[in-house]
Design an enzyme around this catalytic site. Structure first.
Site, PDB file in Angstrom:
ATOM      1  CG  LEU A  24     -28.291  -3.482 -11.586  1.00 56.44           C
ATOM      2  CD1 LEU A  24     -28.685  -2.821 -10.267  1.00 56.44           C
ATOM      3  CD2 LEU A  24     -26.782  -3.568 -11.701  1.00 56.44           C
ATOM      4  CG  ASP A  25     -26.968 -10.587 -12.579  1.00 52.00           C
ATOM      5  OD1 ASP A  25     -27.246 -10.364 -13.770  1.00 52.00           O
ATOM      6  OD2 ASP A  25     -25.881 -11.061 -12.199  1.00 52.00           O
ATOM      7  CE  LYS A  26     -36.119 -13.004  -8.493  1.00 45.74           C
ATOM      8  NZ  LYS A  26     -36.863 -14.284  -8.661  1.00 45.74           N
TER       9      LYS A  26
END
Length: 422
Positions: free
Chosen positions: A148-150
């Protein structure tokens, strides 16, 4: 399980996670220092034995069998003996424990908070991958199987063993895993239920840190979306289903249709931020994951919203329970549905443009005493039908947001709307 050092003949007991794996794949997984050529030579000369019998590189192993391996190559941690672990601080252990939604012998499912990276990078010291030793105990180190993106929160699956990592990775790469996201977007899409099809590629000059729509050389990317509710024309609460897994796909697609995710300044610029009490953090949450499980019973996990997202929903007048009560997907999207939906969207578009044309003609050529009927010919036909690309309509324009897909249909008769991804 017994294991001698790499200078003597060793014996390994095949674990359950390695059941039915090929011999060469077993070596690649557990003894990566031993190349395929070496494994082939050992097999050809009879130095590799399975339950005392000679084996070929394509021999399928079964759980419980004893594998005799000649000297050479270091065994990966988890096959026996001690394994060095990174010492975690009390705060790191507490954070790792707080993220766990559920776990079993094959998987650990986390609720990743926003702001925590999945993996390390340049200048990135805190990340989920660095916390995985907290879950390893004495067994093999858990492995990430997707990301997942940050700044994206929500469901993150971690495989507990090498075998389960291979199993889950295959489901993600084969697109059989079902991922459902929630997002707040700026404005309200004109189509309540649609499919975005826009190819994506790395944006030149950004070092691969940013993606953009590239009709010529981009990779195919599809996102199914559904409007759950709206706050006037200010914002909408949407459900997103990534049908492909391109980097930043959901963020780029929503920005591309003019409705960036709230808080996503990278792709939406200043327009991605709402005034008032709405947080400036990104409002994209991996709400639910449905995926096959090695034990046979599908894994279905839902992650609670982070505090900033829940507060924003409440500030905009949305009720989280409304999203929970909706079905996880809409019916399948057939070719006939596409044609009917496109016609319905074009009809609505022409209707809106008709009012614009009438206003222009009335102001320029209305005869005194007439009843408003314009004289002369009006402007030509409006442009190409919108909605076919990049968005295919899946419900008639103006349908009540959040209505159950099975209860609404595009214009005309026929089945209901379409079925609904770093």
């Amino acid at each position: 399980m017994s294991r001698d050092n790499s200078d003597t003949v060793r014996q390994f007991t095949v674990g359950r996670d390695d059941n039915d794996i090929r011999l060469d794949r077993w070596f690649k997984r557990h003894l990566p220092d031993v190349g395929f050529a070496m494994v082939s030579r050992w097999a050809r000369t009879g130095q590799i034995r399975v339950d005392g019998k000679r084996a070929d590189v394509d021999t399928r192993l079964a759980a419980g069998q004893v594998l005799r391996v000649p000297p050479g190559g270091e065994a990966k941690p988890g096959l026996g003996g001690s394994r060095p672990r990174r010492e975690l601080t009390e705060a790191e252990i507490e954070l790792a424990d707080s993220m766990v939604l559920t776990q079993d012998r094959s998987a650990i499912v986390l609720n990743k908070p926003p702001g925590l990276a999945t993996q390390g990078g340049s200048g990135m010291k805190e990340h989920v991958d660095g916390l995985l030793d907290a879950y390893s105990e004495k067994g093999p180190r858990p492995r990430l199987v997707h990301r997942l993106d940050k700044d994206t929160s929500g469901v993150l699956l971690v495989a507990r063993t090498p075998g389960s990592a291979a199993f889950f990775s295959k489901r993600f790469s084969g697109r059989t895993a079902k991922k459902i996201y929630w997002a707040l977007v700026v404005g309200v899409p004109s189509i309540n239920d649609g499919m975005i099809e826009l190819p994506l590629a790395k944006q030149p000059g950004t070092g691969g840190e940013k993606m953009h729509v590239d009709e010529e050389g981009g990779q195919s990317a599809k996102t199914r979306y559904r409007v759950l509710d709206r706050a006037g024309n200010r914002a909408a609460w949407v459900e997103l289903h990534p049908m492909t897994g391109r980097t930043h796909q959901l963020r780029v697609h929503m920005a591309a249709i003019g409705h960036p995710i709230v808080g996503d300044g990278k792709y939406g610029g200043q327009e991605a931020f709402l005034s008032g009490t709405i947080s400036r953090k990104m409002h994209l949450h991996a709400r639910r994951l449905i995926i096959e499980h090695p034990d046979g019973v599908p894994l279905d996990v839902t992650a609670p919203l982070p505090e900033h997202f829940a507060n924003s929903l409440a500030s905009l007048g949305f009720d989280e329970a409304d999203g929970a009560d909706l079905p996880e997907s809409a019916p399948e999207f057939t070719k006939d549905d596409e044609k009917r939906a496109a016609k319905a969207h074009a009809k609505q578009y022409r209707k809106e443009r008709r009012g614009e044309r009438r206003s222009r003609r009335d102001g320029a050529s209305e005869r005194p005493g007439s009843r408003g009927k314009p004289s002369g010919k009006g402007p030509g036909k409006p442009g190409a039908k919108p909605g076919a690309k990049p968005v295919r309509a899946g419900a008639r324009p103006g349908a009540k947001p959040g209505a159950r897909p099975g209860t609404r249909k595009p214009a005309g008769s026929g089945p209901s709307g379409p079925r609904g991804k770093r």
